[in-house]
Design a protein around this motif. Structure first.
Motif, PDB file in Angstrom:
ATOM      1  N   LYS A  28       0.677  -1.300  -0.134  1.00 41.54           N
ATOM      2  CA  LYS A  28       0.099   0.080  -0.106  1.00 41.54           C
ATOM      3  C   LYS A  28       0.921   1.319   0.019  1.00 41.54           C
ATOM      4  CE  LYS A  28      -3.883   0.125   2.283  1.00 41.54           C
ATOM      5  NZ  LYS A  28      -4.982   0.091   3.321  1.00 41.54           N
ATOM      6  N   ARG A  29       1.779   1.204   0.894  1.00 41.69           N
ATOM      7  CA  ARG A  29       2.837   2.206   1.040  1.00 41.69           C
ATOM      8  C   ARG A  29       3.662   2.669  -0.342  1.00 41.69           C
ATOM      9  NH1 ARG A  29       5.866   2.248   6.588  1.00 41.69           N
ATOM     10  NH2 ARG A  29       3.496   2.292   7.076  1.00 41.69           N
ATOM     11  N   TYR A  30       4.175   1.666  -0.709  1.00 41.93           N
ATOM     12  CA  TYR A  30       5.066   1.897  -1.860  1.00 41.93           C
ATOM     13  C   TYR A  30       4.851   1.102  -3.346  1.00 41.93           C
ATOM     14  CZ  TYR A  30       7.818   3.305   2.119  1.00 41.93           C
ATOM     15  OH  TYR A  30       8.189   3.583   3.606  1.00 41.93           O
ATOM     16  N   GLY A  31       3.789   0.426  -3.047  1.00 39.19           N
ATOM     17  CA  GLY A  31       3.526  -0.448  -4.402  1.00 39.19           C
ATOM     18  C   GLY A  31       2.280   0.000  -5.029  1.00 39.19           C
ATOM     19  N   GLU A  32       1.670   1.089  -4.522  1.00 36.17           N
ATOM     20  CA  GLU A  32       0.382   1.787  -5.148  1.00 36.17           C
ATOM     21  C   GLU A  32      -0.768   0.611  -5.243  1.00 36.17           C
ATOM     22  OE1 GLU A  32       1.231   3.733  -8.705  1.00 36.17           O
ATOM     23  OE2 GLU A  32       3.090   4.640  -8.017  1.00 36.17           O
ATOM     24  N   SER A  33      -0.850  -0.208  -4.278  1.00 35.31           N
ATOM     25  CA  SER A  33      -2.134  -1.086  -4.221  1.00 35.31           C
ATOM     26  C   SER A  33      -2.889  -0.473  -3.137  1.00 35.31           C
ATOM     27  CB  SER A  33      -1.424  -2.430  -3.782  1.00 35.31           C
ATOM     28  OG  SER A  33      -2.539  -3.212  -3.635  1.00 35.31           O
ATOM     29  N   SER A  34      -4.285  -0.373  -3.537  1.00 33.52           N
ATOM     30  CA  SER A  34      -5.204   0.346  -2.640  1.00 33.52           C
ATOM     31  C   SER A  34      -5.620  -0.480  -1.561  1.00 33.52           C
ATOM     32  CB  SER A  34      -6.610   0.472  -3.422  1.00 33.52           C
ATOM     33  OG  SER A  34      -6.940  -0.459  -3.938  1.00 33.52           O
ATOM     34  N   GLY A 302       7.515 -11.749  -1.612  1.00 37.47           N
ATOM     35  CA  GLY A 302       8.741 -11.329  -1.792  1.00 37.47           C
ATOM     36  C   GLY A 302       8.669  -9.874  -2.199  1.00 37.47           C
ATOM     37  N   PHE A 303       8.028  -9.418  -2.971  1.00 41.33           N
ATOM     38  CA  PHE A 303       8.223  -8.162  -3.906  1.00 41.33           C
ATOM     39  C   PHE A 303       7.738  -7.172  -2.779  1.00 41.33           C
ATOM     40  CE2 PHE A 303       5.875  -4.668  -6.119  1.00 41.33           C
ATOM     41  CZ  PHE A 303       6.957  -4.180  -6.719  1.00 41.33           C
ATOM     42  N   ALA A 304       6.812  -7.664  -1.927  1.00 43.29           N
ATOM     43  CA  ALA A 304       6.737  -6.474  -0.814  1.00 43.29           C
ATOM     44  C   ALA A 304       7.847  -6.407   0.112  1.00 43.29           C
ATOM     45  CB  ALA A 304       5.214  -7.079  -0.058  1.00 43.29           C
ATOM     46  N   ASP A 305       8.247  -7.435   0.513  1.00 47.35           N
ATOM     47  CA  ASP A 305       9.582  -7.484   1.217  1.00 47.35           C
ATOM     48  C   ASP A 305      10.561  -6.638   0.638  1.00 47.35           C
ATOM     49  OD1 ASP A 305       8.455  -9.198   3.241  1.00 47.35           O
ATOM     50  OD2 ASP A 305       9.197 -10.853   2.617  1.00 47.35           O
ATOM     51  N   PHE A 306      10.827  -6.875  -0.602  1.00 48.66           N
ATOM     52  CA  PHE A 306      11.700  -6.186  -1.460  1.00 48.66           C
ATOM     53  C   PHE A 306      11.644  -4.625  -1.300  1.00 48.66           C
ATOM     54  CE2 PHE A 306      12.118  -3.927  -5.589  1.00 48.66           C
ATOM     55  CZ  PHE A 306      13.304  -3.619  -6.013  1.00 48.66           C
ATOM     56  N   LEU A 307      10.290  -4.244  -1.449  1.00 53.97           N
ATOM     57  CA  LEU A 307       9.993  -2.744  -1.526  1.00 53.97           C
ATOM     58  C   LEU A 307      10.304  -2.148  -0.035  1.00 53.97           C
ATOM     59  CD1 LEU A 307       6.183  -2.676  -3.117  1.00 53.97           C
ATOM     60  CD2 LEU A 307       8.473  -1.907  -3.988  1.00 53.97           C
ATOM     61  N   GLY A 308       9.814  -3.066   1.068  1.00 59.81           N
ATOM     62  CA  GLY A 308      10.436  -2.671   2.377  1.00 59.81           C
ATOM     63  C   GLY A 308      11.838  -2.553   2.571  1.00 59.81           C
ATOM     64  N   THR A 309      12.466  -3.573   1.782  1.00 63.37           N
ATOM     65  CA  THR A 309      14.195  -3.225   1.939  1.00 63.37           C
ATOM     66  C   THR A 309      14.591  -1.994   1.196  1.00 63.37           C
ATOM     67  OG1 THR A 309      14.373  -5.704   1.897  1.00 63.37           O
ATOM     68  CG2 THR A 309      16.319  -4.339   1.060  1.00 63.37           C
ATOM     69  N   TYR A 311      12.947   0.854   0.532  1.00 67.31           N
ATOM     70  CA  TYR A 311      12.696   2.264   1.085  1.00 67.31           C
ATOM     71  C   TYR A 311      12.801   2.283   2.510  1.00 67.31           C
ATOM     72  CZ  TYR A 311      10.436   2.820  -3.547  1.00 67.31           C
ATOM     73  OH  TYR A 311      10.300   3.141  -4.835  1.00 67.31           O
ATOM     74  N   GLU A 312      12.858   1.123   3.281  1.00 64.08           N
ATOM     75  CA  GLU A 312      12.993   1.206   4.862  1.00 64.08           C
ATOM     76  C   GLU A 312      13.969   0.699   5.598  1.00 64.08           C
ATOM     77  OE1 GLU A 312       8.927   0.587   6.476  1.00 64.08           O
ATOM     78  OE2 GLU A 312       7.970   2.162   5.337  1.00 64.08           O
ATOM     79  N   GLU A 313      14.783  -0.107   4.749  1.00 64.39           N
ATOM     80  CA  GLU A 313      15.963  -0.760   5.336  1.00 64.39           C
ATOM     81  C   GLU A 313      17.044   0.288   5.749  1.00 64.39           C
ATOM     82  OE1 GLU A 313      18.554  -2.713   6.890  1.00 64.39           O
ATOM     83  OE2 GLU A 313      17.013  -3.809   5.961  1.00 64.39           O
ATOM     84  N   ASP A 314      17.276   0.471   7.125  1.00 67.47           N
ATOM     85  CA  ASP A 314      18.501   1.192   7.778  1.00 67.47           C
ATOM     86  C   ASP A 314      19.866   0.937   7.160  1.00 67.47           C
ATOM     87  OD1 ASP A 314      16.681   2.187   9.236  1.00 67.47           O
ATOM     88  OD2 ASP A 314      16.813   0.865  11.015  1.00 67.47           O
ATOM     89  N   ASN A 315      20.217  -0.233   6.545  1.00 70.88           N
ATOM     90  CA  ASN A 315      21.371  -0.510   6.070  1.00 70.88           C
ATOM     91  C   ASN A 315      21.392   0.171   4.706  1.00 70.88           C
ATOM     92  OD1 ASN A 315      23.654  -1.750   4.553  1.00 70.88           O
ATOM     93  ND2 ASN A 315      23.724  -3.223   6.201  1.00 70.88           N
ATOM     94  N   ALA A 319      20.075  -1.732   0.792  1.00 67.73           N
ATOM     95  CA  ALA A 319      19.075  -1.192  -0.038  1.00 67.73           C
ATOM     96  C   ALA A 319      19.579  -0.763  -1.438  1.00 67.73           C
ATOM     97  CB  ALA A 319      18.819   0.027   0.790  1.00 67.73           C
ATOM     98  N   SER A 320      20.609  -0.351  -1.480  1.00 70.18           N
ATOM     99  CA  SER A 320      21.191  -0.079  -2.683  1.00 70.18           C
ATOM    100  C   SER A 320      21.416  -1.337  -3.489  1.00 70.18           C
ATOM    101  CB  SER A 320      22.566   0.757  -2.484  1.00 70.18           C
ATOM    102  OG  SER A 320      23.192   1.021  -3.835  1.00 70.18           O
TER     103      SER A 320
END
Length: 342
Positions: A28-34, A302-309, A311-315, A319-320
């Motif tokens: 929802k936050r980064y994948g534009e899924s309502s 896995g895609f949702a986890d990837f988005l979290g990595t 956009y929100e991964e501290d490391n 993320a890069s």
């Protein structure tokens, strides 16, 4: 042909019922899924488009690169109803609805000839008409000959117990071997008995890809009758990459009124899309919700986890690295207009 061809709307939903709360938030936050559970596309296709060319369309719509196996299948209740869960019922429909037993190893991928250059340009050629199916095994007479050869090869066969049954017995008796239930002809077996006894690489559920989508699918208000073969279902499933197990549910809305009423589509945009379908013999995306995914990411979860990595991964290094890896599959986070989706 152009006068006979008409635009047909399809709704495609890529979803996963087993996402965690975190994964839904990321979508929802980064994948534009309502709803945080799905990514959808609404398209218009030429009425003569076969499943084979719809496959390439789906690849482009969701961001994949045609690098894994796929299949079109029916919902299980429809499949069971049509086959009666019997080998005879399935065999009668080989060459009519279902692929021949040998197709998976012979020529299903007869035109997967991509070598280099732009994968998007290559895909575009595959879903732009006129459509010609060049596979050999899907010719009805050849498919029928193939299934007949299978039935004759197993005129007598020892029917094995199911793997689940074997494992259950193995728990109580470590020395237990597979049990033979009976001896019979393949044609007399249920599909469950056949699948427990012999291995068919392509299975029994894959639909013929030469079939036209519009003839196969019924709209919600269209009645399915036993008097005619087609249409056979109001829902179709596209299964891609059997490891990641992506599943796209395909339906055929009666019209586009819901998109117009919700102001998700304008009358002028719809008219332009219809003209493009007819004049250029190609599908057009008229509405989308959710960004593109990518191959080998582990399905929608896995895609949702990837988005979290990313956009929100501290490391930041991690993320890069994730971004660099995704770009190697042609993925980017840029927004793409519906017009440029196909």
């Amino acid at each position: 042909m152009k006068n006979k061809m008409t635009p047909v709307r399809l709704h495609l939903e890529l979803s996963d019922d087993y996402l965690s709360d975190y994964q839904r938030r990321m979508l929802k936050r980064y994948g534009e899924s309502s709803d945080g559970k799905s990514i959808t596309r609404d398209i218009l296709i030429p009425s003569d488009m076969p499943l084979h060319n719809l496959h390439y369309t789906i690849q482009k719509l969701f961001g994949w690169q045609n690098s894994h196996l796929r299949r079109f299948i029916l919902p299980d209740d429809i499949y069971q109803q049509l086959t009666g869960n019997t080998v005879k019922g399935w065999a009668n429909l080989v060459g009519v609805l279902f692929q021949a037993p040998s197709e998976a190893t012979k020529d299903l991928f007869w035109d997967d000839d991509y070598k280099s250059g732009s994968i998007n340009t290559w895909l575009r050629k595959k879903y732009t008409g006129p459509y010609v199916y060049g596979g050999i095994m899907e010719h009805p007479e050849i498919a029928k000959r193939d299934i007949q050869e299978l039935l004759e090869r197993f005129e007598t066969i020892e029917v094995q117990e199911s793997f689940d049954s074997f494992l259950a017995r193995k728990k109580s008796n470590k020395n237990a071997g597979a049990k033979v239930l009976k001896t019979d002809s393949l044609i007399n077996l249920t599909l469950d008995e056949m699948n427990a006894t012999i291995f068919l690489e392509g299975g029994t559920e894959s639909l013929l890809e030469r079939l036209e989508v519009n003839k196969l699918l019924a709209s919600p208000d269209e009645e399915l009758t036993s008097d005619e073969w087609f249409p056979v279902t109001k829902e179709l499933l596209y299964n891609y990459d059997f490891g990641d197990d992506w599943v796209v549910k395909i339906t055929k809305p009666h019209d586009c009124e819901d998109l117009l009423e919700q102001n998700r589509l304008g009358e002028d945009e719809l008219e332009e899309a219809r003209n493009t379908v007819i004049d250029k013999h190609k599908p057009v995306c008229i509405h989308k919700e959710g960004i593109s995914v990518l191959d080998d990411v582990g399905g929608l979860s896995g895609f949702a986890d990837f988005l979290g990595t990313i956009y929100e991964e501290d490391n930041k290094e991690e993320a890069s690295q994730a971004r660099t890896w995704a770009r190697s599959f042609g993925w980017n986070a840029a927004k793409i207009s519906c017009k440029k989706m196909l």
